[in-house]
Each structure stands twice: as structure tokens, then as C-alpha cells.
Design a protein around this motif. Structure first.
Motif, PDB file in Angstrom:
ATOM      1  N   SER A  45       0.748  -1.156   0.047  1.00  0.00           N
ATOM      2  CA  SER A  45       0.051  -0.005   0.066  1.00  0.00           C
ATOM      3  C   SER A  45       0.847   1.281   0.110  1.00  0.00           C
ATOM      4  O   SER A  45       0.602   2.284  -0.808  1.00  0.00           O
ATOM      5  CB  SER A  45      -0.896   0.161   1.132  1.00  0.00           C
ATOM      6  OG  SER A  45      -2.002  -1.014   1.177  1.00  0.00           O
ATOM      7  N   ALA A  46       1.913   1.167   0.906  1.00  0.00           N
ATOM      8  CA  ALA A  46       2.789   2.504   0.949  1.00  0.00           C
ATOM      9  C   ALA A  46       3.504   2.690  -0.357  1.00  0.00           C
ATOM     10  O   ALA A  46       3.525   3.804  -0.891  1.00  0.00           O
ATOM     11  CB  ALA A  46       3.687   2.174   2.192  1.00  0.00           C
ATOM     12  N   ALA A  47       4.014   1.432  -1.070  1.00  0.00           N
ATOM     13  CA  ALA A  47       4.930   1.452  -2.130  1.00  0.00           C
ATOM     14  C   ALA A  47       3.890   2.037  -3.272  1.00  0.00           C
ATOM     15  O   ALA A  47       4.453   2.871  -3.964  1.00  0.00           O
ATOM     16  CB  ALA A  47       5.352   0.437  -2.588  1.00  0.00           C
ATOM     17  N   LEU A 309       8.133 -12.593   1.508  1.00  0.00           N
ATOM     18  CA  LEU A 309       9.540 -11.793   1.772  1.00  0.00           C
ATOM     19  C   LEU A 309       9.317 -10.435   2.558  1.00  0.00           C
ATOM     20  O   LEU A 309       9.783 -10.015   3.201  1.00  0.00           O
ATOM     21  CB  LEU A 309      10.134 -11.549   0.312  1.00  0.00           C
ATOM     22  CG  LEU A 309      11.368 -10.788   0.457  1.00  0.00           C
ATOM     23  CD1 LEU A 309      12.588 -11.874   0.810  1.00  0.00           C
ATOM     24  CD2 LEU A 309      11.721 -10.430  -1.089  1.00  0.00           C
ATOM     25  N   LEU A 310       8.006  -9.856   1.934  1.00  0.00           N
ATOM     26  CA  LEU A 310       7.737  -8.442   2.623  1.00  0.00           C
ATOM     27  C   LEU A 310       7.270  -8.612   4.299  1.00  0.00           C
ATOM     28  O   LEU A 310       7.922  -7.822   4.902  1.00  0.00           O
ATOM     29  CB  LEU A 310       6.585  -7.828   1.899  1.00  0.00           C
ATOM     30  CG  LEU A 310       6.679  -7.369   0.573  1.00  0.00           C
ATOM     31  CD1 LEU A 310       5.751  -6.787  -0.178  1.00  0.00           C
ATOM     32  CD2 LEU A 310       8.108  -6.440   0.504  1.00  0.00           C
ATOM     33  N   ASN A 311       6.610  -9.668   4.606  1.00  0.00           N
ATOM     34  CA  ASN A 311       6.348  -9.822   5.848  1.00  0.00           C
ATOM     35  C   ASN A 311       7.529 -10.298   6.958  1.00  0.00           C
ATOM     36  O   ASN A 311       7.706  -9.632   8.079  1.00  0.00           O
ATOM     37  CB  ASN A 311       5.427 -10.997   5.985  1.00  0.00           C
ATOM     38  CG  ASN A 311       3.721 -10.741   5.901  1.00  0.00           C
ATOM     39  OD1 ASN A 311       3.601  -9.746   6.413  1.00  0.00           O
ATOM     40  ND2 ASN A 311       3.107 -11.655   5.396  1.00  0.00           N
ATOM     41  N   ALA A 312       8.646 -10.738   6.118  1.00  0.00           N
ATOM     42  CA  ALA A 312       9.852 -10.785   6.919  1.00  0.00           C
ATOM     43  C   ALA A 312      10.599  -9.720   7.092  1.00  0.00           C
ATOM     44  O   ALA A 312      11.560  -9.616   7.869  1.00  0.00           O
ATOM     45  CB  ALA A 312      10.480 -11.886   6.260  1.00  0.00           C
ATOM     46  N   THR A 313      10.208  -8.364   6.571  1.00  0.00           N
ATOM     47  CA  THR A 313      10.861  -7.349   6.645  1.00  0.00           C
ATOM     48  C   THR A 313      10.274  -6.586   7.855  1.00  0.00           C
ATOM     49  O   THR A 313      10.673  -6.239   9.001  1.00  0.00           O
ATOM     50  CB  THR A 313      11.105  -6.586   5.588  1.00  0.00           C
ATOM     51  OG1 THR A 313       9.873  -6.342   5.044  1.00  0.00           O
ATOM     52  CG2 THR A 313      11.611  -7.518   4.476  1.00  0.00           C
ATOM     53  N   VAL A 321      13.453  -1.732   4.649  1.00  0.00           N
ATOM     54  CA  VAL A 321      14.064  -2.569   3.580  1.00  0.00           C
ATOM     55  C   VAL A 321      12.800  -3.144   2.584  1.00  0.00           C
ATOM     56  O   VAL A 321      13.057  -3.403   1.617  1.00  0.00           O
ATOM     57  CB  VAL A 321      14.572  -3.859   4.464  1.00  0.00           C
ATOM     58  CG1 VAL A 321      14.947  -4.959   3.568  1.00  0.00           C
ATOM     59  CG2 VAL A 321      15.690  -3.455   5.169  1.00  0.00           C
ATOM     60  N   GLY A 322      11.594  -3.645   3.238  1.00  0.00           N
ATOM     61  CA  GLY A 322      10.444  -4.025   2.535  1.00  0.00           C
ATOM     62  C   GLY A 322      10.007  -3.167   1.539  1.00  0.00           C
ATOM     63  O   GLY A 322       9.594  -3.244   0.317  1.00  0.00           O
ATOM     64  N   LEU A 323       9.904  -1.797   1.829  1.00  0.00           N
ATOM     65  CA  LEU A 323       9.418  -0.652   0.952  1.00  0.00           C
ATOM     66  C   LEU A 323      10.680  -0.390  -0.194  1.00  0.00           C
ATOM     67  O   LEU A 323      10.129  -0.318  -1.220  1.00  0.00           O
ATOM     68  CB  LEU A 323       9.290   0.605   1.727  1.00  0.00           C
ATOM     69  CG  LEU A 323       8.945   1.783   1.098  1.00  0.00           C
ATOM     70  CD1 LEU A 323       7.545   1.531   0.389  1.00  0.00           C
ATOM     71  CD2 LEU A 323       9.009   3.065   1.893  1.00  0.00           C
ATOM     72  N   CYS A 326      10.028  -3.142  -2.620  1.00  0.00           N
ATOM     73  CA  CYS A 326       8.844  -2.746  -3.483  1.00  0.00           C
ATOM     74  C   CYS A 326       9.074  -1.667  -4.763  1.00  0.00           C
ATOM     75  O   CYS A 326       8.451  -1.362  -5.427  1.00  0.00           O
ATOM     76  CB  CYS A 326       7.741  -2.140  -2.464  1.00  0.00           C
ATOM     77  SG  CYS A 326       6.933  -3.740  -1.596  1.00  0.00           S
ATOM     78  N   LEU A 327       9.964  -0.806  -3.968  1.00  0.00           N
ATOM     79  CA  LEU A 327      10.358   0.527  -4.752  1.00  0.00           C
ATOM     80  C   LEU A 327      11.386  -0.047  -5.923  1.00  0.00           C
ATOM     81  O   LEU A 327      11.559   0.889  -6.720  1.00  0.00           O
ATOM     82  CB  LEU A 327      10.411   1.734  -4.057  1.00  0.00           C
ATOM     83  CG  LEU A 327       9.475   2.353  -3.234  1.00  0.00           C
ATOM     84  CD1 LEU A 327       9.979   3.553  -2.291  1.00  0.00           C
ATOM     85  CD2 LEU A 327       8.346   2.527  -4.020  1.00  0.00           C
ATOM     86  N   GLY A 328      11.925  -1.071  -5.893  1.00  0.00           N
ATOM     87  CA  GLY A 328      12.829  -1.504  -7.037  1.00  0.00           C
ATOM     88  C   GLY A 328      14.123  -1.804  -6.637  1.00  0.00           C
ATOM     89  O   GLY A 328      14.971  -2.081  -7.623  1.00  0.00           O
ATOM     90  N   ASP A 329      14.672  -1.760  -5.387  1.00  0.00           N
ATOM     91  CA  ASP A 329      16.040  -1.870  -5.009  1.00  0.00           C
ATOM     92  C   ASP A 329      16.319  -3.350  -5.203  1.00  0.00           C
ATOM     93  O   ASP A 329      15.734  -4.286  -4.440  1.00  0.00           O
ATOM     94  CB  ASP A 329      16.233  -1.533  -3.582  1.00  0.00           C
ATOM     95  CG  ASP A 329      17.535  -1.613  -3.096  1.00  0.00           C
ATOM     96  OD1 ASP A 329      18.351  -2.520  -3.594  1.00  0.00           O
ATOM     97  OD2 ASP A 329      18.078  -0.815  -2.267  1.00  0.00           O
TER      98      ASP A 329
END
Length: 474
Positions: A45-47, A309-313, A321-323, A326-329
Motif C-alpha cells: 500500500s505504501a509503495a 518476503l515483505l512480511n519478513a521485513t 527494507v521491504g519498502l 517494493c520500490l525496485g531495489d
């Protein structure tokens, strides 16, 4: 901002006007504070929102909260922003948010709204759509992102993240995403960032070696394969296929179409021969979603693995890290996320074993366990969901899980089944009313919800929850 009735009107027509009103307010803002939740749906949602705000040229800062309680809202209100965009939470806390007049709230959420309202509120429940199954927080943010489009801007590529959020929020069944989510899937397919297909409905098709893929599959349990490493190896060895490369087991993604059909057909036959009910056998094959821009064989290629993977951050205090992922890193952030994922899987496995070994207490209408400090409070809800229906845990009543959230507070998570929801279960109401009866607060969805209560009030909470579930289920 898009105002026509063409493609940029958005994928969910019922929310077009609400999304447009929210977009207008954001366009008029000097700066925005973007506040979001810490699970996979909150991160996506944030991304989605952050990317749309950046493309629209709207300055913003980002903050994440485990829980949007009064202290968090007070801190947000003290920030130097006249507009706050809440994603994946905010609706259930509206009664507190509206008490603050120092900022304008814009909300893109899918949780049950409190008994208050704001002019800028994009929530499917307000238009008769199911927020637990038809649209996620990321989906609501995506509707807003489409409404923020102007000129040549095309935000349809963000549909990929919205689908990750919906799947991460358990909205996809064997038949895939339904309802309002279907419009977002269509956008993603049209934009070339998402592929919808039919495949083996098991988690880990991109990354797990074949024996682990079969051994760990828990949605449909096949005797002699599920939970049985040697059994899974024997099953594969008997197929007369070359399923190894350089001495290592291949992954599902490595197989040819013919090999996949052979393995799937043999699985179906074994399931039938083992007495698995016909409707459950059919659940072995389902709708899958692939992110076409991501590399094959990685956690990011499959939406379910991406969401894990996102839940793990964020659940380990690394929402940044998760954001970034999501933003492409795809460099440092992705490597850090993979390290966190290994730790997350270990903790989930240990948490599930704890519940299996210590068991649950079964009341008349609910069942529960208290993990204390043995399971992290940010993942106890995931463990509860995994435990539902496992050995020694019943599926015919919701499960309530407690975990310490400090010296003075206890986190409560509840999980049910869609069958119970159809019979009248609404865990959002259960969590809110039971928590308030002991001096806490809560909310969420009908099938999954949470609360925070004062330490020492667990027994009273269980009694209250048991009574409320009894009323709901008759």
C-alpha cells in the motif's frame, strides 16, 4: 488528476468518486505524511501510494506503525504535515483521528470503519464491497494511484504490487482473486507486469526444490507426501523423470510443461488413491499470478513468495527494507530481505511446533493459546493462521492467540475460516468488543482480526470473545 470516464477512471468503478476526491485533496497539499501498516499489504500500500505521489510531484514523508493506536495518532498529528495519507489502516481508528484538527486525513483502507467519517475516505466497505475478500489496502491505494494520474502518467504498472498486497492479505482462493480485485488483475495484465495462469497451487514454485515443495505443501495434505520428506522423495523418484540437474533437485519453475503435467497428474492420482476428498483434490490446481518483470527462480517472481518476503521485513522492524524492495531495489535491500526471510521462516516453524506441542485450550465456541514471549507479537497471527486445522487444532471454531507486547500489554490475534464467516462469524466485531470490555481495543476483518489488551486480562478477554462468537454463530 484523471476525471474522465475512460481507462483512467480506475479499475473499481464503485470507488471512482471517492478515489477522485482523495486525489484532489492530495494534489492540493503542500506536503503529505504517508502512514502505513507493517504487513505485506501495508508495505505494498505504501509503495503504491509513494510511487503515485512521487509521479504526481507531491512532496511526502513516510512512517510505518505496528498499530494505529492513540499514541501513534498523536505522534502523527505532531508531525509538520497538513495532510496525512493513511494506507491499510485509518478506517477503524477514524473516531480517534477526527478528534485531531491539526491535519486533514485522507484514508485508503479496507478495514471495518469506526463510527465516524471523513470527507476523504476510499474504502470498499463504504460502497458495499467486501474488504476482507474483494479489495485489500493495496487495492484501495491503487484506486487512489489511478485517480492521481495526469497527462501521460500511467500507474497501471502498480497493479503488480496491489496484487501482491491482496494475496499477502489472504484474499486469493484456489480460483484466484475475485470481486473488485479482478479489475486490478486486468490492469496488471494489460500493462504487461502480471501474468495470470493455471498451475500447481503450492507455495514455493519459484524457489523450493521439488521434494520440499511437496513436503511443505499444507493446503491439501496428501498422506505419504505432505510433511514426509522421504515420502516426497520416493514419490518423485518413481515418476521416471529426470528431476535433478548437477546432482541437485530441480524446482517447479525449472520443469518443462510436459514434466509439470506428469508430476501434477501423478499427484492428483495419489491424492485420490489416498482418500483425499474430491473437492480438496481439485484444490491442488489453481489460479496463479506471476510478476513478469522479475527474474525467474526468485522470491519476487511469484506473488505469494513476494508477500512472504515483505512480511519478513516489517514484522522485524525493517519496514524500510521491504519498502525499498517494493520500490525496485534489487541490490542491498533485497539481500537484507532474504536474510530476514530465512529468520522469519525459522521463527514461524518454531512457533507452529510450539503450538502443536503445547496444544490449545478449547472453549465452547473458541480455542486459544498464550505464547507469552515465546512467539514474537508481530508474527503470532501468522502462526495462529498456520495452526488452524493442524494436528490437535480444530477448524470448526476460530483460534485466538496471545503474545506479550511489553510489560503492560498483550497482542491478541484471531483467525477463522471462510466457512465460519459464511455462518455469521465476524472477528472484527469480536476483537473490538471483547478488547474494549477489558480496557483495550481492536478490529480488522471478519476472517482475521487483532487487538491489544492490558496484560493479565487474557482470561476475561477469552470469556467475552466466547460469548460474542456464540451470539454470532447462534
Amino acid at each position: 488528476m484523471a476525471t474522465d470516464s475512460g481507462p483512467m477512471a480506475g479499475p473499481v468503478p464503485e470507488l471512482a468518486d471517492r478515489a477522485a476526491a482523495c486525489a484532489d485533496r492530495l494534489d492540493d497539499a503542500d506536503s503529505v505524511l504517508l502512514a502505513s501498516h507493517i504487513d505485506a499489504d501495508g508495505l505494498t500500500s505504501a509503495a503504491v501510494a509513494a510511487t503515485a505521489l512521487e509521479r504526481a510531484g507531491i512532496p511526502f514523508d513516510t512512517v510505518f506503525e505496528k498499530q494505529l493506536d492513540e499514541a501513534a495518532i498523536r505522534s502523527i498529528a505532531a508531525a509538520d504535515h497538513g495532510t496525512v495519507l493513511f494506507t491499510d489502516f485509518g478506517s477503524g481508528q477514524l473516531d480517534t483521528i477526527v478528534e485531531y484538527d491539526g491535519f486533514t486525513a485522507v484514508i485508503a483502507d479496507h478495514h471495518q470503519p469506526a463510527d465516524a467519517d471523513t470527507e476523504f475516505h476510499c474504502n470498499p466497505l463504504l460502497e458495499g464491497l467486501n474488504g476482507a475478500s474483494e479489495l485489500s489496502g493495496a487495492g484501495a491505494a491503487y484506486c487512489l494511484a489511478r485517480a492521481l494520474e495526469s497527462g501521460a502518467t500511467d500507474n497501471r504498472d502498480l497493479a503488480a504490487l496491489a496484487v501482491v498486497g491482496a494475496v499477502g492479505d489472504m484474499q486469493a482462493g484456489v480460483d484466484g482473486l475475485t470481486g473488485a480485485n479482478e479489475g486490478i488483475v486486468a490492469d496488471g495484465v494489460d500493462a504487461g507486469v502480471l501474468q495470470e495462469g493455471t498451475d500447481l497451487a503450492m507455495y514455493g514454485r519459484q524457489t523450493r526444490p521439488l521434494p520440499k515443495l511437496l513436503e511443505y505443501a499444507s493446503d491439501v495434505r496428501i498422506p505419504g507426501i505432505s510433511g514426509d520428506e522421504s515420502g516426497a522423495v520416493r514419490f518423485l523418484a518413481d515418476l521416471d523423470l529426470d528431476l535433478r540437474a548437477d546432482g541437485e533437485w530441480k524446482r517447479w519453475v525449472d520443469l518443462t510443461d510436459d514434466e509439470r503435467r506428469t508430476v501434477a497428474s501423478a499427484l492428483l492420482k495419489r491424492a485420490v488413491a489416498s482418500g483425499v476428498p474430491a473437492n480438496r483434490v481439485n484444490d491442488l490446481i489453481g489460479t496463479t499470478y506471476t510478476l513478469t518483470a522479475e527474474a525467474e527462480g526468485t522470491e519476487l517472481r511469484d506473488v505469494s513468495e513476494f508477500s512472504t518476503l515483505l512480511n519478513a521485513t516489517a514484522r522485524y522492524d525493517r519496514a524500510d527494507v521491504g519498502l525499498a524492495v517494493c520500490l525496485g531495489d534489487r541490490g542491498e535491500a533485497l539481500e537484507r530481505a532474504r536474510t530476514l526471510l530465512r529468520n522469519h521462516r525459522k521463527n514461524l516453524s518454531e512457533g507452529l511446533e510450539l503450538v502443536k506441542s503445547e496444544g490449545v485450550t478449547v472453549e465452547e465456541h473458541v480455542q486459544w493459546f498464550d505464547a507469552g514471549t515465546k512467539i514474537r507479537e508481530t508474527i503470532v497471527g501468522i502462526v495462529a493462521g498456520m495452526a488452524l486445522g493442524a494436528d490437535g487444532v480444530r477448524r470448526d471454531r476460530p483460534i485466538v492467540a496471545f503474545a506479550s507486547a511489553g510489560d503492560d500489554e498483550v497482542k491478541v490475534s484471531a483467525r477463522g475460516s471462510h466457512t465460519l464467516v459464511r455462518e455469521g462469524l465476524d472477528l472484527s466485531t469480536v476483537m473490538r468488543e471483547a478488547a474494549r470490555s477489558v480496557g483495550g481495543d481492536g478490529g480488522g476483518h471478519d476472517v482475521a482480526a487483532g487487538a491489544t489488551i492490558p496484560a493479565g486480562e487474557q482470561a476475561a478477554f477469552v470469556a467475552a470473545a466466547d460469548d460474542i462468537v456464540a451470539e454470532q454463530l447462534g
